[in-house]
Design a protein around this motif. Structure first.
Motif, PDB file in Angstrom:
ATOM      1  N   ILE A 169       0.869  -1.171   0.000  1.00  0.00           N
ATOM      2  CA  ILE A 169       0.000   0.000   0.000  1.00  0.00           C
ATOM      3  C   ILE A 169       0.910   1.227   0.000  1.00  0.00           C
ATOM      4  CG2 ILE A 169      -0.179  -0.033   2.533  1.00  0.00           C
ATOM      5  CD1 ILE A 169      -2.904   1.289   2.292  1.00  0.00           C
ATOM      6  N   PRO A 170       0.656   2.203  -0.844  1.00  0.00           N
ATOM      7  CA  PRO A 170       1.502   3.414  -0.845  1.00  0.00           C
ATOM      8  C   PRO A 170       1.512   4.071   0.524  1.00  0.00           C
ATOM      9  CG  PRO A 170       0.078   3.367  -2.780  1.00  0.00           C
ATOM     10  CD  PRO A 170      -0.383   2.258  -1.891  1.00  0.00           C
ATOM     11  N   GLY A 171       2.665   4.611   0.904  1.00  0.00           N
ATOM     12  CA  GLY A 171       2.789   5.228   2.221  1.00  0.00           C
ATOM     13  C   GLY A 171       1.772   6.317   2.472  1.00  0.00           C
ATOM     14  N   LYS A 172       1.422   7.063   1.425  1.00  0.00           N
ATOM     15  CA  LYS A 172       0.466   8.164   1.592  1.00  0.00           C
ATOM     16  C   LYS A 172      -0.938   7.664   1.908  1.00  0.00           C
ATOM     17  CE  LYS A 172      -0.371   8.543  -3.420  1.00  0.00           C
ATOM     18  NZ  LYS A 172      -1.775   8.133  -3.415  1.00  0.00           N
ATOM     19  N   ASP A 173      -1.202   6.383   1.601  1.00  0.00           N
ATOM     20  CA  ASP A 173      -2.527   5.823   1.869  1.00  0.00           C
ATOM     21  C   ASP A 173      -2.567   5.036   3.179  1.00  0.00           C
ATOM     22  OD1 ASP A 173      -3.478   6.851  -0.532  1.00  0.00           O
ATOM     23  OD2 ASP A 173      -2.876   5.072  -1.659  1.00  0.00           O
ATOM     24  N   ASN A 174      -1.409   4.843   3.801  1.00  0.00           N
ATOM     25  CA  ASN A 174      -1.338   4.057   5.037  1.00  0.00           C
ATOM     26  C   ASN A 174      -1.344   4.994   6.245  1.00  0.00           C
ATOM     27  OD1 ASN A 174      -1.239   1.653   6.414  1.00  0.00           O
ATOM     28  ND2 ASN A 174       0.984   1.441   6.296  1.00  0.00           N
ATOM     29  N   CYS A 175      -2.278   5.914   6.246  1.00  0.00           N
ATOM     30  CA  CYS A 175      -2.266   7.038   7.193  1.00  0.00           C
ATOM     31  C   CYS A 175      -2.479   6.600   8.647  1.00  0.00           C
ATOM     32  CB  CYS A 175      -3.336   8.062   6.810  1.00  0.00           C
ATOM     33  SG  CYS A 175      -3.142   8.711   5.145  1.00  0.00           S
ATOM     34  N   GLU A 176      -3.485   5.746   8.890  1.00  0.00           N
ATOM     35  CA  GLU A 176      -3.834   5.399  10.265  1.00  0.00           C
ATOM     36  C   GLU A 176      -2.688   4.689  10.967  1.00  0.00           C
ATOM     37  OE1 GLU A 176      -7.880   4.174  11.489  1.00  0.00           O
ATOM     38  OE2 GLU A 176      -8.250   4.019   9.349  1.00  0.00           O
ATOM     39  N   ALA A 177      -2.137   3.656  10.301  1.00  0.00           N
ATOM     40  CA  ALA A 177      -1.037   2.901  10.910  1.00  0.00           C
ATOM     41  C   ALA A 177       0.184   3.792  11.101  1.00  0.00           C
ATOM     42  CB  ALA A 177      -0.698   1.690  10.051  1.00  0.00           C
ATOM     43  N   ASP A 178       0.446   4.654  10.132  1.00  0.00           N
ATOM     44  CA  ASP A 178       1.590   5.561  10.233  1.00  0.00           C
ATOM     45  C   ASP A 178       1.430   6.508  11.421  1.00  0.00           C
ATOM     46  OD1 ASP A 178       4.027   6.946   8.972  1.00  0.00           O
ATOM     47  OD2 ASP A 178       2.571   8.578   9.070  1.00  0.00           O
ATOM     48  N   LYS A 179       0.226   7.019  11.601  1.00  0.00           N
ATOM     49  CA  LYS A 179      -0.036   7.941  12.711  1.00  0.00           C
ATOM     50  C   LYS A 179       0.179   7.245  14.052  1.00  0.00           C
ATOM     51  CE  LYS A 179      -3.629  10.981  14.610  1.00  0.00           C
ATOM     52  NZ  LYS A 179      -5.022  11.459  14.460  1.00  0.00           N
ATOM     53  N   LEU A 180      -0.298   6.009  14.155  1.00  0.00           N
ATOM     54  CA  LEU A 180      -0.145   5.265  15.405  1.00  0.00           C
ATOM     55  C   LEU A 180       1.319   4.984  15.712  1.00  0.00           C
ATOM     56  CD1 LEU A 180      -3.073   2.727  14.949  1.00  0.00           C
ATOM     57  CD2 LEU A 180      -2.913   4.443  16.755  1.00  0.00           C
ATOM     58  N   SER A 181       2.124   4.781  14.661  1.00  0.00           N
ATOM     59  CA  SER A 181       3.537   4.469  14.880  1.00  0.00           C
ATOM     60  C   SER A 181       4.325   5.677  15.364  1.00  0.00           C
ATOM     61  CB  SER A 181       4.164   3.941  13.582  1.00  0.00           C
ATOM     62  OG  SER A 181       4.352   4.983  12.638  1.00  0.00           O
ATOM     63  N   ARG A 182       3.762   6.880  15.210  1.00  0.00           N
ATOM     64  CA  ARG A 182       4.482   8.103  15.572  1.00  0.00           C
ATOM     65  C   ARG A 182       3.935   8.778  16.820  1.00  0.00           C
ATOM     66  NH1 ARG A 182       7.554   9.226  11.032  1.00  0.00           N
ATOM     67  NH2 ARG A 182       6.858   8.134   9.169  1.00  0.00           N
ATOM     68  N   GLN A 183       2.816   8.266  17.348  1.00  0.00           N
ATOM     69  CA  GLN A 183       2.231   8.860  18.543  1.00  0.00           C
ATOM     70  C   GLN A 183       2.956   8.337  19.783  1.00  0.00           C
ATOM     71  OE1 GLN A 183      -1.915   7.815  18.314  1.00  0.00           O
ATOM     72  NE2 GLN A 183      -2.463   9.679  17.227  1.00  0.00           N
ATOM     73  N   VAL A 184       3.567   9.213  20.524  1.00  0.00           N
ATOM     74  CA  VAL A 184       4.295   8.815  21.732  1.00  0.00           C
ATOM     75  C   VAL A 184       3.701   9.537  22.931  1.00  0.00           C
ATOM     76  CG1 VAL A 184       6.508   8.769  22.919  1.00  0.00           C
ATOM     77  CG2 VAL A 184       6.409   8.407  20.449  1.00  0.00           C
ATOM     78  N   ASN A 185       3.269   8.779  23.911  1.00  0.00           N
ATOM     79  CA  ASN A 185       2.764   9.354  25.157  1.00  0.00           C
ATOM     80  C   ASN A 185       3.889   9.298  26.178  1.00  0.00           C
ATOM     81  OD1 ASN A 185       1.471  10.048  27.520  1.00  0.00           O
ATOM     82  ND2 ASN A 185      -0.364   8.834  27.086  1.00  0.00           N
ATOM     83  N   GLU A 186       4.525  10.425  26.422  1.00  0.00           N
ATOM     84  CA  GLU A 186       5.686  10.458  27.305  1.00  0.00           C
ATOM     85  C   GLU A 186       5.333  10.021  28.727  1.00  0.00           C
ATOM     86  OE1 GLU A 186       8.563  10.833  26.229  1.00  0.00           O
ATOM     87  OE2 GLU A 186       8.252  11.693  24.242  1.00  0.00           O
ATOM     88  N   ASP A 187       4.060  10.211  29.103  1.00  0.00           N
ATOM     89  CA  ASP A 187       3.657   9.830  30.459  1.00  0.00           C
ATOM     90  C   ASP A 187       3.752   8.328  30.673  1.00  0.00           C
ATOM     91  OD1 ASP A 187       3.124  12.441  31.036  1.00  0.00           O
ATOM     92  OD2 ASP A 187       0.995  12.296  30.525  1.00  0.00           O
ATOM     93  N   MET A 188       3.728   7.569  29.576  1.00  0.00           N
ATOM     94  CA  MET A 188       3.703   6.124  29.708  1.00  0.00           C
ATOM     95  C   MET A 188       5.108   5.518  29.653  1.00  0.00           C
ATOM     96  SD  MET A 188       0.573   6.410  29.861  1.00  0.00           S
ATOM     97  CE  MET A 188       0.129   4.719  30.143  1.00  0.00           C
ATOM     98  N   GLU A 189       6.112   6.312  29.344  1.00  0.00           N
ATOM     99  CA  GLU A 189       7.473   5.805  29.197  1.00  0.00           C
ATOM    100  C   GLU A 189       8.318   6.274  30.371  1.00  0.00           C
ATOM    101  OE1 GLU A 189       8.654   3.864  26.379  1.00  0.00           O
ATOM    102  OE2 GLU A 189       6.496   3.649  26.357  1.00  0.00           O
ATOM    103  N   TRP A 190       8.457   5.449  31.411  1.00  0.00           N
ATOM    104  CA  TRP A 190       9.245   5.853  32.551  1.00  0.00           C
ATOM    105  C   TRP A 190       9.856   4.635  33.200  1.00  0.00           C
ATOM    106  CZ3 TRP A 190       7.426   3.408  36.813  1.00  0.00           C
ATOM    107  CH2 TRP A 190       6.073   3.039  36.814  1.00  0.00           C
TER     108      TRP A 190
END
Length: 598
Positions: free
Chosen positions: A173-194
């Motif tokens: 699938i072209p990267g431009k069409d794989n938006c949802e998975a790409d977004k999830l891979s870049r979302q970082v919740n700093e509160d959860m990483e300790w």
């Protein structure tokens, strides 16, 4: 082994490692094929597995269409995945060492975690995963490759799939069409990483009872989002509606790997499987209710409802926490703000209505606040329906005679394979009972009572329409002597005879058609029925398996069956349900109607 591949599924899973050993030895002996090669312990183990596997091996001539569609993507921060079949997602973050790995490896890891998180309860199915990395796609489709690390990853996921009789295919699938998975891979919740300093944590262990840390003694939140709730649950940490909300939301453990997996799909009926409902449990306990009482109350949500609500309730928790809103007693304005945000994300009426119901249901339980019936909320939903209406999927239905005529043209049961027999029996059950696929899936051997003239099926488990004082009526289906091939009683008798030789102690009626012959999932039964519908000439791209219920009851109505009899057979308590959602015009041409009277 290589020669057997056209007739043996998963064959490359066995011979790929042996090929690697052969190539390595040939390189050592400078290409001399006359040298003796001693197999490694791994090679010997593969040979033994092959010997055990081969007698039951098979491969379809035509691979069925995928029944589960996944999307995955990776960034240098983490990986994300989406199951578009049931609208669930998962995500995780790489540790410091993983961040240094090549992106091809991370893409393959993200795919593996997506499959294991979002297809955990899938079996006997074809799963398709879409990715934007062609190297990772190749390693999956070719059962490995030259890279040692990626070959091992590909092999691990294929063994995982084989154990569940899952056929896995990867597509681009072209990267431009794989938006949802790409977004999830870049979302970082700093509160959860300790992570606590290990030295200080050891000091705490010595000073305090380790029971303060019931699930982990490492002093670390883990490399997984799933582990972040450990310290939030400790007795020395204050717990309120908002203080540790994120930890409550993401408390479900779904993986023991070193990467995170947060899957909406894991949200289920029980508190342990649905971390997003833990806050509801805590609120009920704060009212002074006992643990046993709370557990009973939480069971008031059916499993399917809890799964539907789980995804949107999690979103609501995050929204209310970020804006300091009282989760269980919000103002109507804030609820509308949340629903509008979902609208702006592209969600339709049905999805937003589910979100509204999730909020209203929990607020009603905790604070007797029926948000869903507040006038401004009702007006908003009416306006939403006008903008993005949730119209019926179809306004007409296919003719059951097309399927019945096709079944009648098939060979006798004695000449069918177990797969063909299973497809036939499940389809007959769907058409002759008017029941949902869920109900057919729940049938047990003890539910069937076959006598001389009929089969009676009493469903002993709860179904969607079950409620106090109301349960699905016994299915009574008489023998059909006019055409034995269409007789469900005859087909059931033969199916029971055939499967009795292989089912062992399995008590569910429908079992898999290959070893180990265990109970099949609802999706497998759905796939069986769908395949037979397709072979009968039904447009399965337009009509899903659930359309069998409308086709069956509509045909009964056309043929003069009384409305109360239809409602009784289908398990409806209101004639309005049949009239609104199931009573469809049967798809027939003018000439078909004329000829039917001859």
């Amino acid at each position: 082994m290589v020669a057997s591949e056209p007739g043996v599924d998963y064959a490359p899973l066995f011979y790929k490692d042996l090929e690697h050993e052969k190539d390595k030895k040939l390189q050592m002996y400078k290409g001399r094929f006359d040298q003796t090669i001693k197999l490694s312990d791994n090679g010997k183990e593969i040979i033994y597995k092959w010997i055990d596997f081969l007698p039951s091996a098979q491969k379809p001539i035509i691979r069925s269409a995928p029944s589960i569609i996944l999307y995955s993507d990776s960034s240098k921060k983490g990986g994300g995945g989406v199951n578009s079949t049931n609208n669930t997602d998962t995500q995780g973050f790489w540790d410091e060492s993983e961040k240094e790995e090549h992106i091809n490896i991370l893409e393959l890891k993200a795919a593996i975690l997506t499959i294991q998180a979002l297809a955990a309860d899938v079996s006997n199915a074809h799963v398709r995963i879409y990715m934007d990395n062609t190297v990772a796609i190749s390693y999956i489709n070719k059962f490995g490759g030259k890279s040692v690390i990626m070959h091992k990853l590909a092999k691990d996921i294929w063994w995982w799939c084989k154990d569940r009789n899952i056929w896995l295919s990867a597509a681009h699938i072209p990267g431009k069409d794989n938006c949802e998975a790409d977004k999830l891979s870049r979302q970082v919740n700093e509160d959860m990483e300790w992570k606590l300093n290990p030295e200080y944590f050891k000091m705490l262990e010595q000073k305090y009872d380790q029971s303060l840390y019931p699930e982990n003694n490492s002093g670390q939140s883990g490399n997984s989002i799933a582990d972040c709730s450990i310290m939030a649950d400790a007795g020395m940490v204050q717990r309120t509606v908002t203080t540790n909300l994120c930890s409550i939301i993401h408390s479900t453990k779904t993986s023991n790997t070193n990467t995170a997996s947060r899957s909406n799909k894991t949200a289920s009926h029980s508190e342990d499987a649905a971390g997003c409902f833990r806050i509801v449990r805590e609120q009920l306990k704060d009212k002074g209710l006992s643990e046993d009482t709370v557990q009973i109350i939480l069971q008031s949500w059916k499993k399917s409802t809890a799964k539907q609500y789980g995804s949107y309730f999690r979103k609501w928790l995050l929204f209310s926490s970020s804006k300091n809103i009282d989760t269980f007693n919000p103002s109507s304005v804030k609820v509308l703000e949340f629903l509008t945000e979902l609208f702006n994300q592209g969600l339709g009426y049905s999805a937003i209505n589910t979100a509204k119901s999730a909020i209203s249901s929990t607020c009603n339980l905790i604070n007797n606040r029926d948000i869903g019936n507040e006038m401004i909320i009702k007006r908003f939903m009416r306006g939403l329906f006008t903008i993005r209406p949730a119209l019926p999927k179809y306004d007409h239905i296919w003719d059951v005679n097309k399927v019945l005529q096709y079944i009648s043209s098939l060979p006798n049961c004695t000449e069918m394979t177990l797969l063909q027999l299973s497809q036939k029996l499940t389809t007959l059950f769907m058409l002759l009972s008017g029941q949902r696929c869920q109900t057919i899936h729940l049938l047990k051997l003890s539910d069937l009572h076959i006598c001389k003239e009929q089969v009676v099926c009493q469903v002993s488990e709860l179904v969607k329409q079950s409620k106090p004082g109301l349960h699905v009526k016994p299915m009574q289906i008489r023998r059909y002597s006019a055409d034995p091939k269409l007789c469900l009683v005859n087909t059931s008798e033969y199916y029971l005879t055939v499967t009795s030789k292989v089912r062992g102690s399995e008590h569910k009626l429908f079992i898999s058609t290959v070893k180990p012959f265990k109970a099949v999932t609802k999706s497998t039964i759905s796939r069986w029925v769908k395949q037979l519908m397709k072979e009968s000439g039904i447009d399965v791209d337009k009509f899903g398996v659930h359309s069998c219920r409308a086709a069956s009851t509509s045909a009964a109505a056309v043929k003069g069956v009384q409305l109360d009899s239809i409602m009784k057979a289908a398990g409806w308590s209101s004639a309005k349900t049949f009239a609104l959602y199931y009573n469809k015009t049967i798809e027939k041409s003018y000439s078909d109607v004329i000829l039917s009277g001859t």
